[in-house]
Design a protein around this motif. Structure first.
Motif, PDB file in Angstrom:
ATOM      1  N   ILE A  49       1.032  -1.393  -0.213  1.00  0.00           N
ATOM      2  CA  ILE A  49       0.262  -0.226   0.096  1.00  0.00           C
ATOM      3  C   ILE A  49       0.710   1.675   0.153  1.00  0.00           C
ATOM      4  O   ILE A  49       0.318   2.339   0.035  1.00  0.00           O
ATOM      5  CB  ILE A  49      -0.919   0.060   1.581  1.00  0.00           C
ATOM      6  N   LEU A  73      -8.578   1.810   2.892  1.00  0.00           N
ATOM      7  CA  LEU A  73      -7.472   0.969   2.828  1.00  0.00           C
ATOM      8  C   LEU A  73      -8.574  -0.234   2.958  1.00  0.00           C
ATOM      9  O   LEU A  73      -9.463  -0.204   3.850  1.00  0.00           O
ATOM     10  CB  LEU A  73      -6.446   0.938   3.487  1.00  0.00           C
ATOM     11  N   ASN A  86      -5.870  -5.067   0.938  1.00  0.00           N
ATOM     12  CA  ASN A  86      -4.627  -4.735   1.006  1.00  0.00           C
ATOM     13  C   ASN A  86      -4.279  -3.688  -0.592  1.00  0.00           C
ATOM     14  O   ASN A  86      -3.704  -3.185  -1.171  1.00  0.00           O
ATOM     15  CB  ASN A  86      -4.112  -5.818   0.922  1.00  0.00           C
ATOM     16  N   LYS A  87      -5.663  -2.831  -0.696  1.00  0.00           N
ATOM     17  CA  LYS A  87      -6.113  -1.616  -1.283  1.00  0.00           C
ATOM     18  C   LYS A  87      -6.834  -0.439  -1.074  1.00  0.00           C
ATOM     19  O   LYS A  87      -7.349  -0.182  -0.628  1.00  0.00           O
ATOM     20  CB  LYS A  87      -5.962  -2.293  -2.879  1.00  0.00           C
ATOM     21  N   ILE A  88      -6.001   0.934  -2.073  1.00  0.00           N
ATOM     22  CA  ILE A  88      -5.828   1.853  -1.891  1.00  0.00           C
ATOM     23  C   ILE A  88      -6.660   2.299  -2.481  1.00  0.00           C
ATOM     24  O   ILE A  88      -6.983   2.293  -3.917  1.00  0.00           O
ATOM     25  CB  ILE A  88      -5.260   2.928  -0.908  1.00  0.00           C
ATOM     26  N   GLN A 126       0.859   3.302  -3.248  1.00  0.00           N
ATOM     27  CA  GLN A 126       0.102   3.728  -3.431  1.00  0.00           C
ATOM     28  C   GLN A 126      -0.853   5.650  -2.083  1.00  0.00           C
ATOM     29  O   GLN A 126      -0.664   6.528  -3.008  1.00  0.00           O
ATOM     30  CB  GLN A 126      -1.639   3.366  -3.099  1.00  0.00           C
TER      31      GLN A 126
END
Length: 514
Positions: free
Chosen positions: A50, A179, A182-184, A53
């Motif tokens: 992350i 978030l 595991n991704k924003i 990002q």
């Protein structure tokens, strides 16, 4: 000026950072907020993927702000380390409650630390950076010189007395990110979970030894007109109406003031009258035994309050001698009798604190007996003690050797991780296990999954004496409890959060009565 704000709260209900955003936007700045919502297992760090990002979202910012609680401070440090490494010329300020109570720790990881309430400070800081002016004399800021490591510690400014002078909290979610797995990604209305946590005031007069409010009250001695400050009922209603109109999926508001019932009867009746007429939506609130009255509870229930949380925390001796909380057991019982009159319309939750190494066996026993005296039904929430950094209880425990290393403070544990807390604290393990197992709905015949007859059997003097001396049975049971808690945190909670909003709203209505 472009500003990125980062919240490390485990749930995207962070009103503090949204307020900072709103005052910055009012001053003409462009603001984006990143909510790094993550597990309540505080031993877990953010996933490495992350950070790229976060850097992409922050690379164009002229100022970056981050906040944290004590429990999420290690995660904030993770983010800070990445920002300092890859965006070394960006000014970064660390604020929030942990920065306020532990600036000595925070300044080791961030060269600008904001102590105390930050609305006026962040505007002054942004303006100084924008105009390339010095920042070393801005009130509330601690600043470390990069070359000399000298630290400037500016005093706090006067508290904002008129909270209605602040702009509405920033819920312009088109500028927000979150978030998720595991991704924003972009923030959506669904991320609110059908609810909005809402503070209608600031400050607490009690200054309990386990709480940051004690430090906050001392920090602002001579810098305030009063400790407790409220938004007016008109301000609250206008903001709630706007949020209700903005987010059609909202099911209820959760008023999170430490004690909403501390407001005067006149204010509560004014709020309730307007809320019923203009909002007409379910809401929740918190109260404390000192300030519960028939008049207040009747008005709240009539206006749509369906859930109330009452803080008991400890029995009379513990509250007085350990927590410095002026509350008697009789006040708890009297308040419970008043609230119980509305049991058909109001879900009642009582908060208690356990696994306190300063408690004697009789304190835990007396707490169990106090809970047995309260009129049923109610929901019992058992929270395990965390020694928050710099609080009076933390300092006492550190001085007396209870906290030998930072892990002993339990700051990296979830409040509800029963087995971990009991094993860490070690004292009164058998009795603390019984109390923790009572968590859940309390009826005439049971407390959570524990039948009342079983509790009375387990509290026989010989049983207590034997099991406090020999902890084998307790430790064996804790293995099962730990497994159960792990399933709840790792499977049940994530599953619940992924369910449709309508189902979650329905379940929230009935969960404390099942």
């Amino acid at each position: 000026m472009r500003i990125t704000l980062i919240s490390t709260a485990t749930y995207p209900s962070d009103q503090g950072i949204r307020t900072i955003s709103s005052v910055l936007k009012k001053a003409g700045h462009e603001v984006k907020i990143i909510f790094l919502a993550f597990t309540e297992d505080y031993t877990k760090s953010y996933p490495k993927q992350i950070f790229k990002q976060i850097l992409n979202l922050s690379k164009d910012a002229d100022l970056i702000g981050i906040n944290s609680f004590a429990s999420t401070a290690p995660r904030a440090i993770q983010v800070l380390n990445q920002l300092k490494k890859y965006l070394p010329n960006k000014p970064i300020v660390w604020g929030g409650i942990h920065a306020t109570i532990s600036p000595e720790q925070c300044i080791n990881h961030c060269n600008i630390v904001c102590v105390g309430e930050a609305e006026e400070t962040i505007i002054e800081l942004a303006e100084a950076i924008e105009k390339n002016k010095p920042i070393d004399k801005i009130s509330n800021l601690w600043i470390k010189n990069k070359k000399t490591n000298k630290i400037i510690k500016n005093p706090v400014r006067l508290l904002i007395d008129d909270l209605d002078s602040l702009p509405p909290v920033d819920y312009d979610i088109q500028d927000h990110y979150i978030l998720d797995k595991n991704k924003i990604r972009k923030f959506t209305e669904y991320d609110l979970g059908g609810q909005i946590f809402f503070l209608t005031g600031r400050g607490c007069p009690y200054g309990c030894a386990y709480c940051s409010n004690d430090l906050f009250n001392k920090l602002y001695e001579g810098k305030r007109k009063k400790i407790v400050r409220w938004h007016s009922p008109d301000y609250i209603i206008n903001e709630v109406i706007n949020l209700k109109n903005k987010f059609k999926s909202l099911k209820y508001f959760d008023i999170r003031d430490d004690t909403f019932s501390m407001r005067s009867s006149e204010q509560i009746k004014d709020f309730c009258k307007q809320y019923k007429e203009k909002v007409n939506m379910r809401f929740k609130c918190l109260a404390d035994p000192h300030t519960v009255t028939h008049e207040k509870i009747k008005a709240l229930v009539d206006a749509g309050c369906t859930d109330i949380i009452i803080g008991i925390q400890g029995v009379e001796r513990v509250n007085k001698d350990i927590y410095h909380r002026n509350q008697t057991d009789n006040q708890v019982i009297d308040a419970a009798k008043i609230i119980n009159k509305y049991k058909d319309k109001l879900a009642i939750m009582y908060d208690v604190i356990t696994t306190n190494p300063y408690e004697k066996p009789e304190d835990v026993i007396n707490m169990i007996h106090l809970l047995q005296k309260l009129p049923k039904p109610y929901f019992l929430s058992v929270n395990n003690l965390v020694f928050f950094t710099s609080t009076p209880l933390y300092c006492k425990a550190k001085e007396e050797g209870i906290i030998k290393k930072e892990e002993d403070s339990a700051a990296n544990l979830n409040y509800w991780d029963r087995a971990a807390h009991i094993k860490l604290k070690k004292k009164n393990m058998y009795l603390n296990l019984i109390l923790n197992l009572m968590r859940g709905v309390a009826t005439k015949n049971r407390y959570g999954l524990m039948p009342n007859t079983l509790i009375n059997y387990l509290l026989k003097k010989e049983k207590i004496r034997r099991n406090l001396k020999n902890t084998t049975l307790t430790k064996s049971t804790l293995i099962l409890v730990g497994f159960s808690d792990s399933i709840r945190e790792k499977i049940l909670k994530p599953t619940y959060r992924s369910l449709p909003l309508d189902f979650k709203a329905w379940y929230d209505k009935v969960r404390y009565r099942v």
